[in-house]
Design a protein around this motif. Structure first.
Motif, mmCIF file in Angstrom:
data_model
loop_
_atom_site.group_PDB
_atom_site.id
_atom_site.type_symbol
_atom_site.label_atom_id
_atom_site.label_comp_id
_atom_site.label_asym_id
_atom_site.label_seq_id
_atom_site.Cartn_x
_atom_site.Cartn_y
_atom_site.Cartn_z
ATOM 1 N N ASN A 236 -17.699 3.095 39.698
ATOM 2 C CA ASN A 236 -17.361 4.365 39.053
ATOM 3 C C ASN A 236 -17.768 4.338 37.592
ATOM 4 O OD1 ASN A 236 -15.651 5.625 41.286
ATOM 5 N ND2 ASN A 236 -14.628 3.660 40.999
ATOM 6 N N SER A 237 -18.186 5.483 37.089
ATOM 7 C CA SER A 237 -18.484 5.600 35.660
ATOM 8 C C SER A 237 -17.265 5.197 34.843
ATOM 9 C CB SER A 237 -18.870 7.034 35.303
ATOM 10 O OG SER A 237 -20.063 7.429 35.939
ATOM 11 N N GLY A 238 -17.514 4.485 33.755
ATOM 12 C CA GLY A 238 -16.446 4.216 32.805
ATOM 13 C C GLY A 238 -16.225 5.430 31.916
ATOM 14 N N ASP A 239 -15.296 5.325 30.977
ATOM 15 C CA ASP A 239 -15.050 6.426 30.054
ATOM 16 C C ASP A 239 -16.306 6.714 29.228
ATOM 17 O OD1 ASP A 239 -12.505 6.666 30.966
ATOM 18 O OD2 ASP A 239 -11.528 5.786 29.214
ATOM 19 N N LEU A 240 -16.603 7.997 29.094
ATOM 20 C CA LEU A 240 -17.797 8.444 28.379
ATOM 21 C C LEU A 240 -17.392 9.517 27.381
ATOM 22 C CD1 LEU A 240 -19.954 8.827 31.607
ATOM 23 C CD2 LEU A 240 -20.238 7.006 29.901
ATOM 24 N N ILE A 241 -18.305 9.932 26.557
ATOM 25 C CA ILE A 241 -17.992 10.957 25.574
ATOM 26 C C ILE A 241 -17.546 12.253 26.243
ATOM 27 C CG2 ILE A 241 -20.387 11.780 25.407
ATOM 28 C CD1 ILE A 241 -19.882 12.275 22.426
ATOM 29 N N GLN A 242 -18.055 12.512 27.453
ATOM 30 C CA GLN A 242 -17.731 13.746 28.171
ATOM 31 C C GLN A 242 -16.710 13.528 29.281
ATOM 32 O OE1 GLN A 242 -20.494 12.005 28.555
ATOM 33 N NE2 GLN A 242 -21.125 11.954 30.692
ATOM 34 N N TYR A 243 -16.196 12.302 29.406
ATOM 35 C CA TYR A 243 -15.375 11.996 30.584
ATOM 36 C C TYR A 243 -14.351 10.909 30.277
ATOM 37 C CZ TYR A 243 -14.407 9.721 35.139
ATOM 38 O OH TYR A 243 -13.805 9.157 36.228
ATOM 39 N N LYS A 244 -13.085 11.197 30.603
ATOM 40 C CA LYS A 244 -12.011 10.216 30.517
ATOM 41 C C LYS A 244 -11.363 10.152 31.895
ATOM 42 C CE LYS A 244 -12.387 9.236 26.128
ATOM 43 N NZ LYS A 244 -13.741 9.776 26.012
ATOM 44 N N LYS A 245 -11.545 9.029 32.581
ATOM 45 C CA LYS A 245 -11.123 8.949 33.978
ATOM 46 C C LYS A 245 -9.622 9.176 34.138
ATOM 47 C CE LYS A 245 -12.614 4.743 34.712
ATOM 48 N NZ LYS A 245 -12.928 3.483 35.422
ATOM 49 N N GLY A 246 -8.817 8.714 33.179
ATOM 50 C CA GLY A 246 -7.374 8.870 33.298
ATOM 51 C C GLY A 246 -6.897 10.296 33.116
ATOM 52 N N ASN A 247 -7.776 11.167 32.611
ATOM 53 C CA ASN A 247 -7.414 12.579 32.390
ATOM 54 C C ASN A 247 -8.033 13.508 33.422
ATOM 55 O OD1 ASN A 247 -6.197 11.604 30.107
ATOM 56 N ND2 ASN A 247 -7.736 12.367 28.685
ATOM 57 N N THR A 248 -8.733 12.960 34.394
ATOM 58 C CA THR A 248 -9.507 13.767 35.339
ATOM 59 C C THR A 248 -9.060 13.486 36.767
ATOM 60 O OG1 THR A 248 -11.397 13.520 33.827
ATOM 61 C CG2 THR A 248 -11.862 14.392 36.020
ATOM 62 N N LEU A 249 -9.091 14.510 37.594
ATOM 63 C CA LEU A 249 -8.819 14.368 39.021
ATOM 64 C C LEU A 249 -10.040 14.840 39.800
ATOM 65 C CD1 LEU A 249 -5.137 15.664 39.219
ATOM 66 C CD2 LEU A 249 -5.893 13.358 39.820
ATOM 67 N N TYR A 250 -10.484 14.009 40.729
ATOM 68 C CA TYR A 250 -11.635 14.380 41.542
ATOM 69 C C TYR A 250 -11.312 15.607 42.389
ATOM 70 C CZ TYR A 250 -15.429 14.083 44.945
ATOM 71 O OH TYR A 250 -16.518 14.372 45.739
#
Length: 602
Positions: A236-250
């Motif tokens: 899985n992608s790690g945290d990125l400038i456009q994406y924070k996995k802990g704040n997102t739901l698939y």
């Protein structure tokens, strides 16, 4: 930095039907001129949340949440103010204008611009991988695999599922030909940090990860073939400038409308499980992204739901995840049910083996979390000895402690006692002793905010209340006040601020409650405006404005009189001949002020 012009904001506000907008999130019923429903910002059974189509604002008489359409979208969609304006502008078909000749691509700082560029990159890559899966010979193996797992083409298209080529250097070469810079690609998360030419994902089934707006912001890839011991099942992608996995739901972007309509959500373990639910028509399923469920993810769905359904795998890891998720959701005052997956390890397997109807039945037969936990405890701790009773009680106490209702706590304590044949008084004593001992380790639950908007702390004095009476959609009422009162006649800083905002709205030709709310710039003042507006009916507002003008004029005259009296006393103490003319003049002015004040009291 360019910003959205006030004229554009006013146009978006005027063209937004706030009842229709909020009705997409909250069921509303008309009563008189206003619409009512249960507040989305706190738990309630009796509607206390009102929406005024005339004044274009909402107000909750329970938790005092309030605001315009912009504030509502900020809260519900977790957007900044400019993003909320853009969101509503798109819905209303309004073309936004920006200061300094800017536009959406110019208005953001460099960080936001870079974020948007990476979103564009990931969208292009997702499209490419999807083409690889659906149209190329290289993707045939992955296409055969996913077909055998029961997914149909419509589902593959909806979720933009793809295939990353086995050649680990292909993607770099492909993107360089599209004129992306080396530095940009190196920091994209699509390539190895150690070996920048090597793709992070290769020979994998690809699952684009969308943000809540539907933009592709990250990727997940499933292992297909090779040495299982050397390759993790999922990358899985790690945290990125456009994406924070802990704040997102698939799949939240696909599920949010069904979540709102059904007032429930299914939290499942991974991509395939979530997709299986959607293919079976159960469209309110989402999944955490390669990590344990987080507080932020629960907070993301909390405004929309009453009940959370947990659908984690039946293996040990899945059951541990279920227990942790139960406590987290209960601390957020959410009802929790557990989907027991009979006939398969996960929803995707059940869909494949038994079909849509069987999986739907599993959801319908979900059990409450307290029943689930007690059944699991009985598998571990025997009921027929004191040690088993004590250990089971300690484990279940953590669940009781997470409940937010004293009634629920008491009922579940009784259920524990009945299940394990424990004396209720003894169990109650152990529970409360446990609470006292654990006070020093008490959780920080500040992330749970039942009341999103506190009652305003601004002191509502007579002067501010008087100015508030003119906050209506009738510009003539404020014009009437403005003809007799100026901002110089006011002392209270909040009254001065509000009066100045109303003057701006009048000058711009966009005088309305919503326009005033959009310009006042302070949430406490906005709340006070909305609360005050709810107190006045059309029948009495004109009289109230007239009375307020009289009060403001009287206050202003009394302030001037007080200054005059002070000056008169100074001159009387001096009693110099040269001061006599000045004293007579001041006394004459005082007499005139006394007459005006007396007339206003009548």
């Amino acid at each position: 930095m360019a910003s959205i012009t006030q004229e554009s904001i006013d146009e978006v506000s005027s063209r937004t039907d706030i009842v229709r907008l909020i009705g997409e999130y909250v069921p509303l019923t008309q009563r008189g001129n206003d619409w009512w429903g249960c507040c989305p910002f706190h738990n309630e059974k009796t509607p206390s949340f009102s929406v005024s189509p005339d004044k274009k604002f909402y107000y909750c008489f329970g938790c005092h949440a309030s605001g315009t359409a912009f504030k509502f979208i900020q809260e519900m969609e977790k957007l900044s103010f400019p993003e909320a304006v853009e969101f509503l502008a798109k819905k209303a078909g309004v073309e936004l204008h920006y200061s300094e000749g800017g536009g959406p691509e110019h208005k953001d700082d460099s960080k936001t611009k870079l974020r948007n560029e990476y979103i564009d990159l990931y969208s292009r890559v997702a499209t490419t991988f999807h083409y690889m899966l659906m149209e190329t010979e290289a993707g045939r193996f992955a296409r055969d695999y996913i077909t055998k797992r029961g997914l149909i083409n419509e589902t593959l298209e909806k979720f933009k599922i793809g295939y990353s080529p086995a050649d680990r250097k292909w993607l770099r070469s492909f993107l360089e030909k599209k004129n992306y810079s080396a530095e940009f690609l190196n920091n994209s998360g699509l390539f190895s940090k150690k070996y920048p030419d090597v793709a992070f994902f290769s020979d994998r089934l690809m699952f684009p990860i969308f943000d809540r707006k539907g933009d592709v912001v990250a990727m997940g890839g499933r292992f297909l073939r090779g040495d299982k011991d050397k390759s993790p099942k999922y990358l899985n992608s790690g945290d990125l400038i456009q994406y924070k996995k802990g704040n997102t739901l698939y799949a939240f972007n696909f599920a949010k409308q069904a979540i709102r309509e059904n007032k429930k959500v299914i939290l499942c373990e991974g991509y395939m499980d979530c997709i299986a639910y959607h293919q079976c028509g159960i469209n309110y399923a989402v999944a955490p992204l390669g990590t344990a469920l987080t507080e932020e993810q629960v907070a993301l769905v909390k405004p929309f739901v009453d009940t959370v359904y947990l659908s984690f795998d039946s293996d040990g890891a899945g059951q541990n995840a279920t227990k942790k998720a139960i406590l987290m959701c209960r601390r957020h005052s959410l009802t929790v049910k557990i989907i027991r997956l009979d006939g398969g390890k996960d929803p995707a397997e059940i869909m494949l083996n038994f079909g849509k109807e069987y999986l739907t039945k599993q959801v319908d037969c979900a059990i409450l979390d307290n029943d689930y936990l007690l059944s699991k405890l009985q598998e571990v701790y025997p009921k027929d000895n004191p040690e088993g009773k004590a250990k089971a009680s300690l484990v279940f106490f953590a669940y009781i402690d997470a409940l937010q209702s004293d009634v629920q706590k008491n009922a579940c304590l009784e259920q524990l006692c009945q299940t394990y044949d424990i004396d209720q008084e003894a169990a109650r004593k152990d529970f409360y002793n446990r609470e006292q001992l654990s006070q020093r380790f008490k959780r920080n639950v500040n992330t749970v905010q039942e009341n999103r908007a506190e009652f305003p702390t601004i002191k509502l004095n007579a002067e501010l209340r008087a100015v508030l009476t003119a906050v209506t959609d009738d510009a003539s009422l404020f014009q009437k006040m403005r003809d007799e009162i100026s901002v110089q006649d006011l002392e209270d800083p909040w009254a001065i601020k509000l009066f100045s905002v109303m003057e701006e709205c009048l000058s711009s030709g966009s005088f309305s409650v919503s326009s005033i709310l959009n310009r006042c710039g302070d949430d406490s003042l906005r709340s006070l405006i909305i609360q005050s507006a709810n107190e006045f009916t059309s029948e009495k507002v004109e009289k109230s404005v007239t009375d307020s003008i009289r009060l403001l004029k009287k206050n202003s005259l009394e302030q001037k009189r007080s200054v005059l009296v002070g000056r008169i006393r100074e001159l009387e103490r001096g009693s110099l001949p040269d001061d006599m003319d000045s004293l007579k003049k001041l006394l004459s002015e005082k007499m005139e002020l006394d007459k005006q004040i007396t007339s206003l009291k009548g």
